[in-house]
Design a protein around this motif. Sequence first.
Motif, PDB file in Angstrom:
ATOM      1  N   TYR A 248       0.846  -1.186   0.000  1.00  0.00           N
ATOM      2  CA  TYR A 248       0.000   0.000   0.000  1.00  0.00           C
ATOM      3  C   TYR A 248       0.888   1.245   0.000  1.00  0.00           C
ATOM      4  O   TYR A 248       1.632   1.479   0.962  1.00  0.00           O
ATOM      5  N   ILE A 249       0.812   2.034  -1.067  1.00  0.00           N
ATOM      6  CA  ILE A 249       1.729   3.159  -1.247  1.00  0.00           C
ATOM      7  C   ILE A 249       0.950   4.467  -1.312  1.00  0.00           C
ATOM      8  O   ILE A 249       0.056   4.633  -2.143  1.00  0.00           O
ATOM      9  N   LEU A 250       1.304   5.415  -0.437  1.00  0.00           N
ATOM     10  CA  LEU A 250       0.653   6.714  -0.381  1.00  0.00           C
ATOM     11  C   LEU A 250       1.181   7.640  -1.473  1.00  0.00           C
ATOM     12  O   LEU A 250       2.212   7.383  -2.097  1.00  0.00           O
ATOM     13  N   TYR A 251       0.484   8.759  -1.648  1.00  0.00           N
ATOM     14  CA  TYR A 251       0.804   9.705  -2.715  1.00  0.00           C
ATOM     15  C   TYR A 251       2.236  10.230  -2.637  1.00  0.00           C
ATOM     16  O   TYR A 251       2.830  10.623  -3.648  1.00  0.00           O
ATOM     17  N   GLY A 253       4.839   8.474  -1.580  1.00  0.00           N
ATOM     18  CA  GLY A 253       5.791   7.373  -1.683  1.00  0.00           C
ATOM     19  C   GLY A 253       5.910   6.525  -0.440  1.00  0.00           C
ATOM     20  O   GLY A 253       6.574   5.481  -0.469  1.00  0.00           O
ATOM     21  N   ASP A 254       5.314   6.944   0.672  1.00  0.00           N
ATOM     22  CA  ASP A 254       5.361   6.134   1.888  1.00  0.00           C
ATOM     23  C   ASP A 254       4.601   4.827   1.684  1.00  0.00           C
ATOM     24  O   ASP A 254       3.472   4.831   1.181  1.00  0.00           O
ATOM     25  N   MET A 255       5.212   3.713   2.078  1.00  0.00           N
ATOM     26  CA  MET A 255       4.510   2.443   2.097  1.00  0.00           C
ATOM     27  C   MET A 255       3.998   2.202   3.508  1.00  0.00           C
ATOM     28  O   MET A 255       4.779   2.224   4.461  1.00  0.00           O
ATOM     29  N   ILE A 256       2.684   2.023   3.645  1.00  0.00           N
ATOM     30  CA  ILE A 256       2.092   1.773   4.956  1.00  0.00           C
ATOM     31  C   ILE A 256       1.738   0.294   5.079  1.00  0.00           C
ATOM     32  O   ILE A 256       1.733  -0.448   4.094  1.00  0.00           O
ATOM     33  N   LEU A 257       1.426  -0.113   6.298  1.00  0.00           N
ATOM     34  CA  LEU A 257       1.223  -1.531   6.574  1.00  0.00           C
ATOM     35  C   LEU A 257      -0.048  -2.074   5.956  1.00  0.00           C
ATOM     36  O   LEU A 257      -0.094  -3.211   5.487  1.00  0.00           O
ATOM     37  N   CYS A 258      -1.114  -1.257   5.951  1.00  0.00           N
ATOM     38  CA  CYS A 258      -2.421  -1.812   5.658  1.00  0.00           C
ATOM     39  C   CYS A 258      -3.352  -0.751   5.083  1.00  0.00           C
ATOM     40  O   CYS A 258      -3.210   0.442   5.374  1.00  0.00           O
ATOM     41  N   CYS A 259      -4.333  -1.195   4.287  1.00  0.00           N
ATOM     42  CA  CYS A 259      -5.315  -0.270   3.727  1.00  0.00           C
ATOM     43  C   CYS A 259      -6.272   0.259   4.791  1.00  0.00           C
ATOM     44  O   CYS A 259      -7.051   1.182   4.527  1.00  0.00           O
ATOM     45  N   HIS A 260      -6.240  -0.308   5.986  1.00  0.00           N
ATOM     46  CA  HIS A 260      -7.052   0.196   7.090  1.00  0.00           C
ATOM     47  C   HIS A 260      -6.322   1.255   7.918  1.00  0.00           C
ATOM     48  O   HIS A 260      -6.910   1.843   8.823  1.00  0.00           O
ATOM     49  N   TRP A 262      -5.657   4.371   8.079  1.00  0.00           N
ATOM     50  CA  TRP A 262      -6.003   5.701   7.597  1.00  0.00           C
ATOM     51  C   TRP A 262      -5.127   6.781   8.202  1.00  0.00           C
ATOM     52  O   TRP A 262      -4.821   7.778   7.553  1.00  0.00           O
ATOM     53  N   LYS A 263      -4.728   6.595   9.443  1.00  0.00           N
ATOM     54  CA  LYS A 263      -3.941   7.619  10.134  1.00  0.00           C
ATOM     55  C   LYS A 263      -2.437   7.479   9.866  1.00  0.00           C
ATOM     56  O   LYS A 263      -1.640   8.211  10.437  1.00  0.00           O
ATOM     57  N   ARG A 264      -2.083   6.523   9.022  1.00  0.00           N
ATOM     58  CA  ARG A 264      -0.684   6.343   8.586  1.00  0.00           C
ATOM     59  C   ARG A 264       0.245   6.121   9.779  1.00  0.00           C
ATOM     60  O   ARG A 264       1.321   6.726   9.884  1.00  0.00           O
ATOM     61  N   THR A 265      -0.171   5.231  10.659  1.00  0.00           N
ATOM     62  CA  THR A 265       0.575   5.023  11.898  1.00  0.00           C
ATOM     63  C   THR A 265       1.786   4.109  11.727  1.00  0.00           C
ATOM     64  O   THR A 265       2.710   4.155  12.535  1.00  0.00           O
ATOM     65  N   VAL A 266       1.757   3.260  10.693  1.00  0.00           N
ATOM     66  CA  VAL A 266       2.877   2.336  10.481  1.00  0.00           C
ATOM     67  C   VAL A 266       3.448   2.569   9.088  1.00  0.00           C
ATOM     68  O   VAL A 266       2.969   2.019   8.093  1.00  0.00           O
ATOM     69  N   VAL A 267       4.462   3.404   9.007  1.00  0.00           N
ATOM     70  CA  VAL A 267       5.142   3.680   7.742  1.00  0.00           C
ATOM     71  C   VAL A 267       6.384   2.797   7.683  1.00  0.00           C
ATOM     72  O   VAL A 267       7.265   2.867   8.548  1.00  0.00           O
ATOM     73  N   LEU A 268       6.480   1.978   6.652  1.00  0.00           N
ATOM     74  CA  LEU A 268       7.527   0.964   6.566  1.00  0.00           C
ATOM     75  C   LEU A 268       8.747   1.443   5.793  1.00  0.00           C
ATOM     76  O   LEU A 268       9.820   0.855   5.892  1.00  0.00           O
ATOM     77  N   GLY A 269       8.583   2.496   5.019  1.00  0.00           N
ATOM     78  CA  GLY A 269       9.669   3.034   4.209  1.00  0.00           C
ATOM     79  C   GLY A 269       9.078   3.880   3.107  1.00  0.00           C
ATOM     80  O   GLY A 269       7.855   4.028   2.999  1.00  0.00           O
ATOM     81  N   ASN A 270       9.939   4.448   2.273  1.00  0.00           N
ATOM     82  CA  ASN A 270       9.478   5.311   1.195  1.00  0.00           C
ATOM     83  C   ASN A 270      10.033   4.811  -0.135  1.00  0.00           C
ATOM     84  O   ASN A 270      11.247   4.602  -0.266  1.00  0.00           O
ATOM     85  N   VAL A 271       9.151   4.639  -1.121  1.00  0.00           N
ATOM     86  CA  VAL A 271       9.576   4.052  -2.386  1.00  0.00           C
ATOM     87  C   VAL A 271      10.095   5.093  -3.374  1.00  0.00           C
ATOM     88  O   VAL A 271      10.476   4.742  -4.482  1.00  0.00           O
ATOM     89  N   ARG A 272      10.114   6.355  -2.976  1.00  0.00           N
ATOM     90  CA  ARG A 272      10.845   7.341  -3.766  1.00  0.00           C
ATOM     91  C   ARG A 272      12.340   7.187  -3.500  1.00  0.00           C
ATOM     92  O   ARG A 272      13.175   7.332  -4.401  1.00  0.00           O
ATOM     93  N   GLU A 273      12.663   6.875  -2.252  1.00  0.00           N
ATOM     94  CA  GLU A 273      14.056   6.740  -1.833  1.00  0.00           C
ATOM     95  C   GLU A 273      14.593   5.322  -2.059  1.00  0.00           C
ATOM     96  O   GLU A 273      15.795   5.130  -2.228  1.00  0.00           O
ATOM     97  N   HIS A 274      13.709   4.345  -2.023  1.00  0.00           N
ATOM     98  CA  HIS A 274      14.098   2.942  -2.184  1.00  0.00           C
ATOM     99  C   HIS A 274      13.146   2.280  -3.174  1.00  0.00           C
ATOM    100  O   HIS A 274      12.144   2.865  -3.571  1.00  0.00           O
ATOM    101  N   SER A 275      13.458   1.068  -3.562  1.00  0.00           N
ATOM    102  CA  SER A 275      12.547   0.323  -4.428  1.00  0.00           C
ATOM    103  C   SER A 275      11.435  -0.302  -3.582  1.00  0.00           C
ATOM    104  O   SER A 275      11.557  -0.445  -2.355  1.00  0.00           O
TER     105      SER A 275
END
Length: 308
Positions: A248-251, A253-260, A262-275
């Motif tokens: 699940y990738i936000l606008y 580039g942040d990849m979050i844990l789950c589509c539920h 909504w508050k973006r509490t678990v950001v796993l990394g950013n796909v602009r900076e990494h693959s």
Amino acid sequence: MGVYYMPAEGDGRVEQLLHWYKTRERPRPSFPRAIQIQTTSRCNARCLFCGYMDIHKTLPMGDMDDDLFRKIADECCNHYVGRISTYLMNEPLVDPKQAERIAYIEARRKPFTKTKINSNGALLTPDVSEGLIDAKLRHLWVSVQGYSQESYKKSMGLSLTRVLDNIDAFLDIRDRKGAKFPKLTVTTLRTKLVEDELEYAAKYWADRNVRFKIHTMDNRSGKDEIKEIAVSKPKLRRNCDLFLKQAYILYNGDMILCCHDWKRTVVLGNVREHSIEEVWNSPRFLQVIREYEAGDYTNCEICRTCTG
């Protein structure tokens, strides 16, 4: 898409094959089987049961730039992904480039990869329908949460008449073009607001030869207001495999844990900076999964109260 599991540390292919043979559960893949890409974070509806109501005035909103989108799409199209969806916790047709983005993916995707969006249908104008059909979108799901003006307005805050007219126009345009795609599915959540309308809804869509699905409502990871309209008390979701197969990738580039989330509490990394592959296989992501499986929600608090 199948059910997935997280192999134990040290398990090799033999152990994974034996597990599959016994349970038909597939090991977590090295690249996600489905990707949701939030090309814009905005939505035109105000659905009673949706987490967007809680965050649209408190969290940053934005649109995905073209360079980031192409980076994500190119990586996805280099893998055998089952589904690519150009939306996440938003209304995809708010993005004026939606058809263009889908066409970009369709021109590059691997065989058997499907494109799919979920929409509320309010912006599905004839021009937009033409664009989606010409872009060769594979699946269009439209959420209709009410079949009387009263129930629909309370559920979604939009115009039922406009949405139904838009869907009819889409079907007419697709027929006129002789196109098989997008395949249309209409979905409705089973709530107290629409419980008495579901029989009518099933006949309404059957008469139009449209696939109709009724979904059970979950609590969007702890949204208390849902209890008031739930038909039955949801059960806690455990042994979840969503984050074992979907990304699940936000606008931004942040990849979050789950589509539920909504508050973006678990950001796993950013796909602009990494693959995507790097974030998907990162020590942080694997740690969160192992902790979840052990019943430790320290780093994934949203999972503690999630129901489905």
